[in-house]
Scaffold this motif. Sequence first.
Motif, PDB file in Angstrom:
ATOM      1  N   GLU A 104       4.543  -6.610  11.570  1.00  0.00           N
ATOM      2  CA  GLU A 104       3.456  -5.744  11.103  1.00  0.00           C
ATOM      3  C   GLU A 104       3.944  -4.315  10.889  1.00  0.00           C
ATOM      4  OE1 GLU A 104      -0.627  -7.682  12.842  1.00  0.00           O
ATOM      5  OE2 GLU A 104       0.550  -6.387  14.182  1.00  0.00           O
ATOM      6  N   GLU A 105       4.797  -3.837  11.784  1.00  0.00           N
ATOM      7  CA  GLU A 105       5.315  -2.473  11.654  1.00  0.00           C
ATOM      8  C   GLU A 105       6.133  -2.318  10.369  1.00  0.00           C
ATOM      9  OE1 GLU A 105       8.026   0.743  14.202  1.00  0.00           O
ATOM     10  OE2 GLU A 105       7.843  -1.332  14.859  1.00  0.00           O
ATOM     11  N   ARG A 108       3.781  -2.299   7.378  1.00  0.00           N
ATOM     12  CA  ARG A 108       3.070  -1.015   7.259  1.00  0.00           C
ATOM     13  C   ARG A 108       3.974   0.060   6.669  1.00  0.00           C
ATOM     14  NH1 ARG A 108       0.875  -2.318  12.432  1.00  0.00           N
ATOM     15  NH2 ARG A 108       2.472  -1.019  13.426  1.00  0.00           N
TER      16      ARG A 108
END
Length: 289
Positions: A104-105, A108
């Motif tokens: 997810e990081e 993003r």
Amino acid sequence: MRDRLLYLLLDLVRLLLRPVALEPAVRAGAGVGRVVGRCLLRSRRRALRNLRLAFPDSTARWRAEIAGHVFANMGRSLVELLKIDEVRARLDSYVACEDWGVVEEVLRGGTGAIACTGHIGNWELLAAYFGIKGVPLTVIGRRLNSPWVDRAVLELRSKNSVVTITRNSPSAPKEILRALRSRRVLAMLIDQDTRGPSVFVPFFGRPAATPSGPAMLALRSRVPVLVTFIARRENGGHVIKVENLGRPGPAEEDVQELTAHISRHIEAHVRSHPTEWVWWHRRWRRQPP
């Protein structure tokens, strides 16, 4: 004709497995894999030889046991892919990603990434998992020797939202650039001696020709480099691990060093899961002059 018969055989096996639940089907696949492994004498001999090179202090009995487990793992993996619809239906219980926050990081960050893994565990299920979970994934791989089986693999990936770029195809460079501009995750297997650009880096203490494409792309595009692996759990199913090696800085221009860094992670995972790597590949086929 042989390739077409192989494709039809796989289709027949898929139909026969349809009424069988996933777990007993996977166990049956392991048994068949062991039997097939005993019949593939050349592949078995090569696996035993490579195991002796990688683990020189091991016993012949240990190496034979590992080789048997490797062929059993391939049987399990094939059954899981033939029953992919059932795996999808219970994906979150059958496959767990311990480091989803890392994924997810990276997403993003909006830059895309280069993801590297090896022919260990069920690597096609690894790609399918990320595709099903909505990760914009593009796999770069070679065309398989059997066009019928190659078509089946491409259909499997497409069904699970995984885009494939065929390495060495005339359109590959443009497709790769397009994927990077679209901020997709480019996934590659870099644990085999292939015909593409490569550098020699240590692998189990021996120089091994290793694809340099991932390092070259990461250094040119300055995107994060991920290493990810899928491994079997003792109680069934799989666990996925992801590590972010970071984004190469302006001073990091050494393709060989970055390739060696990635390869060290692959070796570490193979050492901890020796029963799941394809030991019959001629990993040290070429040597530096």
